[in-house]
Design a protein around this motif. Structure first.
Motif, PDB file in Angstrom:
ATOM      1  N   GLY A   1      35.478  13.232  66.149  1.00  0.00           N
ATOM      2  CA  GLY A   1      35.196  12.911  64.748  1.00  0.00           C
ATOM      3  C   GLY A   1      36.459  12.589  63.983  1.00  0.00           C
ATOM      4  N   TYR A   2      37.512  13.390  64.221  1.00  0.00           N
ATOM      5  CA  TYR A   2      38.791  13.147  63.545  1.00  0.00           C
ATOM      6  C   TYR A   2      39.307  11.753  63.895  1.00  0.00           C
ATOM      7  CZ  TYR A   2      43.523  13.939  61.820  1.00  0.00           C
ATOM      8  OH  TYR A   2      44.709  13.836  61.120  1.00  0.00           O
ATOM      9  N   GLY A   3      39.280  11.432  65.205  1.00  0.00           N
ATOM     10  CA  GLY A   3      39.795  10.137  65.647  1.00  0.00           C
ATOM     11  C   GLY A   3      38.976   8.970  65.111  1.00  0.00           C
ATOM     12  N   LEU A   4      37.650   9.131  65.097  1.00  0.00           N
ATOM     13  CA  LEU A   4      36.796   8.037  64.604  1.00  0.00           C
ATOM     14  C   LEU A   4      37.087   7.745  63.136  1.00  0.00           C
ATOM     15  CD1 LEU A   4      33.330   8.867  66.229  1.00  0.00           C
ATOM     16  CD2 LEU A   4      34.797   6.899  66.714  1.00  0.00           C
ATOM     17  N   GLN A   5      37.203   8.803  62.316  1.00  0.00           N
ATOM     18  CA  GLN A   5      37.461   8.585  60.896  1.00  0.00           C
ATOM     19  C   GLN A   5      38.870   8.042  60.663  1.00  0.00           C
ATOM     20  OE1 GLN A   5      35.813   8.520  58.082  1.00  0.00           O
ATOM     21  NE2 GLN A   5      37.706   8.192  56.903  1.00  0.00           N
ATOM     22  N   ARG A   6      39.860   8.593  61.383  1.00  0.00           N
ATOM     23  CA  ARG A   6      41.262   8.239  61.136  1.00  0.00           C
ATOM     24  C   ARG A   6      41.598   6.843  61.657  1.00  0.00           C
ATOM     25  NH1 ARG A   6      45.708  11.570  59.540  1.00  0.00           N
ATOM     26  NH2 ARG A   6      47.119  10.053  58.610  1.00  0.00           N
ATOM     27  N   PHE A   7      41.031   6.486  62.816  1.00  0.00           N
ATOM     28  CA  PHE A   7      41.486   5.254  63.470  1.00  0.00           C
ATOM     29  C   PHE A   7      40.428   4.149  63.549  1.00  0.00           C
ATOM     30  CE2 PHE A   7      43.851   8.844  65.441  1.00  0.00           C
ATOM     31  CZ  PHE A   7      45.081   8.571  64.859  1.00  0.00           C
ATOM     32  N   VAL A   8      39.178   4.458  63.206  1.00  0.00           N
ATOM     33  CA  VAL A   8      38.124   3.435  63.280  1.00  0.00           C
ATOM     34  C   VAL A   8      37.472   3.229  61.904  1.00  0.00           C
ATOM     35  CG1 VAL A   8      35.930   2.759  64.353  1.00  0.00           C
ATOM     36  CG2 VAL A   8      37.661   3.965  65.705  1.00  0.00           C
ATOM     37  N   ILE A   9      36.826   4.274  61.393  1.00  0.00           N
ATOM     38  CA  ILE A   9      36.039   4.122  60.163  1.00  0.00           C
ATOM     39  C   ILE A   9      36.938   3.846  58.966  1.00  0.00           C
ATOM     40  CG2 ILE A   9      34.428   5.273  58.606  1.00  0.00           C
ATOM     41  CD1 ILE A   9      33.422   6.873  61.038  1.00  0.00           C
TER      42      ILE A   9
ATOM     43  N   PRO B   1      35.646  21.781  70.068  1.00  0.00           N
ATOM     44  CA  PRO B   1      36.921  21.118  69.756  1.00  0.00           C
ATOM     45  C   PRO B   1      36.953  19.653  70.174  1.00  0.00           C
ATOM     46  CG  PRO B   1      37.211  22.784  71.471  1.00  0.00           C
ATOM     47  CD  PRO B   1      35.845  22.966  70.933  1.00  0.00           C
ATOM     48  N   LEU B   2      36.275  19.322  71.285  1.00  0.00           N
ATOM     49  CA  LEU B   2      36.252  17.911  71.704  1.00  0.00           C
ATOM     50  C   LEU B   2      35.538  17.045  70.670  1.00  0.00           C
ATOM     51  CD1 LEU B   2      35.521  18.173  75.551  1.00  0.00           C
ATOM     52  CD2 LEU B   2      37.621  17.369  74.454  1.00  0.00           C
ATOM     53  N   MET B   3      34.417  17.543  70.150  1.00  0.00           N
ATOM     54  CA  MET B   3      33.683  16.772  69.143  1.00  0.00           C
ATOM     55  C   MET B   3      34.457  16.721  67.827  1.00  0.00           C
ATOM     56  SD  MET B   3      30.922  15.333  70.242  1.00  0.00           S
ATOM     57  CE  MET B   3      30.094  14.958  68.702  1.00  0.00           C
ATOM     58  N   PHE B   4      35.176  17.805  67.509  1.00  0.00           N
ATOM     59  CA  PHE B   4      36.034  17.759  66.313  1.00  0.00           C
ATOM     60  C   PHE B   4      37.079  16.660  66.481  1.00  0.00           C
ATOM     61  CE2 PHE B   4      39.963  18.766  64.138  1.00  0.00           C
ATOM     62  CZ  PHE B   4      39.534  18.972  62.838  1.00  0.00           C
TER      63      PHE B   4
ATOM     64  N   VAL C   1      42.649  14.549  55.235  1.00  0.00           N
ATOM     65  CA  VAL C   1      41.543  15.415  54.799  1.00  0.00           C
ATOM     66  C   VAL C   1      40.199  14.778  55.135  1.00  0.00           C
ATOM     67  CG1 VAL C   1      40.400  16.415  52.772  1.00  0.00           C
ATOM     68  CG2 VAL C   1      42.879  16.537  52.989  1.00  0.00           C
ATOM     69  N   TYR C   2      40.100  13.468  54.927  1.00  0.00           N
ATOM     70  CA  TYR C   2      38.862  12.775  55.306  1.00  0.00           C
ATOM     71  C   TYR C   2      38.575  12.960  56.799  1.00  0.00           C
ATOM     72  CZ  TYR C   2      38.173  10.155  50.936  1.00  0.00           C
ATOM     73  OH  TYR C   2      37.908   9.788  49.643  1.00  0.00           O
ATOM     74  N   ALA C   3      39.629  12.790  57.606  1.00  0.00           N
ATOM     75  CA  ALA C   3      39.439  12.891  59.063  1.00  0.00           C
ATOM     76  C   ALA C   3      39.061  14.312  59.471  1.00  0.00           C
ATOM     77  CB  ALA C   3      40.713  12.451  59.773  1.00  0.00           C
ATOM     78  N   VAL C   4      39.708  15.310  58.837  1.00  0.00           N
ATOM     79  CA  VAL C   4      39.366  16.716  59.136  1.00  0.00           C
ATOM     80  C   VAL C   4      37.903  16.982  58.772  1.00  0.00           C
ATOM     81  CG1 VAL C   4      39.780  19.106  58.440  1.00  0.00           C
ATOM     82  CG2 VAL C   4      41.705  17.601  58.946  1.00  0.00           C
TER      83      VAL C   4
END
Length: 290
Positions: free
Chosen positions: A79-87, A73-76, A191-194
């Protein structure tokens, strides 16, 4: 001429190793299939997960398989945060920018790990790597058997998620037609972030399965992700089934190449297969023709 027992063990070891390779490739092909980008930070994120497993064992002596409960869950979430708020924000919706952002992210993560842990190689001080399962005359490494079972289970769960849940239907809708999905009310950025989070969660499971028998240093992920790229191309870009079958094939090829040529030359067979597939079927085994 090798004895049949040696050949059978080589094939089984190849399947077991290939299953974990497939798990690493699964996250890569999932992100490609939905976001239509190649995540150059995939290897660095695998290294982060491997260091998390090592840290949990070294600091509080948590077994890698138990650590999976927290690290997945931590890595999920990472990943969610990186896509949603960075990438996502940094790429401004441009796929070319996404490639550059993930490449930059990879450099930042690797150098961050290098600053924290130096270039020293670390491994778990555990007896788990030496445990074997005896089946008749065959001796199979217990961590690899667990890796095979867990990889097949995760692949099955991911298939169920994509095909039997509303989240999975949304992911498939976005993968097929982003604009149409947005018009029917699907929040594409979510959806991208998930999806990116699921890719990182697959890496977390792979890290927990790898660490009992592998070492980790700030560059460890790069070696695995090179094989994962080969598997994704071999199986077909964006194909879940292709990632699994491709991983198993690559594992067996590597095992027999190592048996015939020696461990140091074992990966030669992987790249020969890779070149052969590109020549004969450029879309991969399960890839759709454009």
């Amino acid at each position: 001429m090798y004895a049949p027992q040696i050949l059978i063990e080589a094939a089984l070891n190849g399947l077991m190793t290939g299953a974990v390779y497939a798990l690493i490739a699964l996250g890569l092909t999932l992100v490609y299939g939905v976001l239509h980008i190649i995540n150059f930070a995939h290897g660095a994120l695998l290294t982060v997960a491997m260091f998390a497993v090592w840290g949990a064992f070294a600091l509080v002596h948590v077994d890698p398989y138990v650590a999976m409960i927290a690290i997945v869950p931590l890595m999920f979430g990472l990943g969610y945060g990186l896509q949603r708020f960075v990438i996502g924000p940094a790429s401004h919706g441009n796929d070319n920018n996404v490639l550059l952002v993930t490449l930059g992210l990879s450099i930042v993560l690797e150098n961050g790990l290098l600053a924290l842990f130096r270039s020293d190689t670390r491994a778990l001080d555990s007896d788990a790597a030496l445990q074997v399962i005896e089946i008749g005359p065959l001796l199979l490494s217990t961590p690899r058997v667990i890796g095979l079972a867990a990889s097949l289970a995760v692949t099955g769960l991911l298939w169920l998620l994509l095909n039997r849940t509303d989240t999975g239907r949304a992911i498939r809708a976005v993968a097929r037609e982003k604009l149409g999905a947005r018009l029917v009310g699907i929040e594409v950025d979510h959806v991208y972030a998930v999806t990116f989070g699921l890719g990182c969660a697959c890496l977390a499971v792979a890290a927990c399965l790898l660490m009992p028998t592998y070492y980790v240093n700030p560059r460890s992920g790069a070696a695995f992700v090179l094989v994962a790229f080969t598997i994704v191309v071999l199986g077909g870009m964006g194909s879940i089934a292709g990632a699994l079958v491709g991983g198993l094939i690559i594992g067996v090829v590597e095992s027999f190449s190592g048996l015939l040529l020696g461990d140091s030359l074992g990966q030669i067979g992987i790249f020969l297969i890779f070149i052969l597939v590109l020549l004969v079927r450029p879309t991969g085994l399960f890839g759709a023709r454009a």
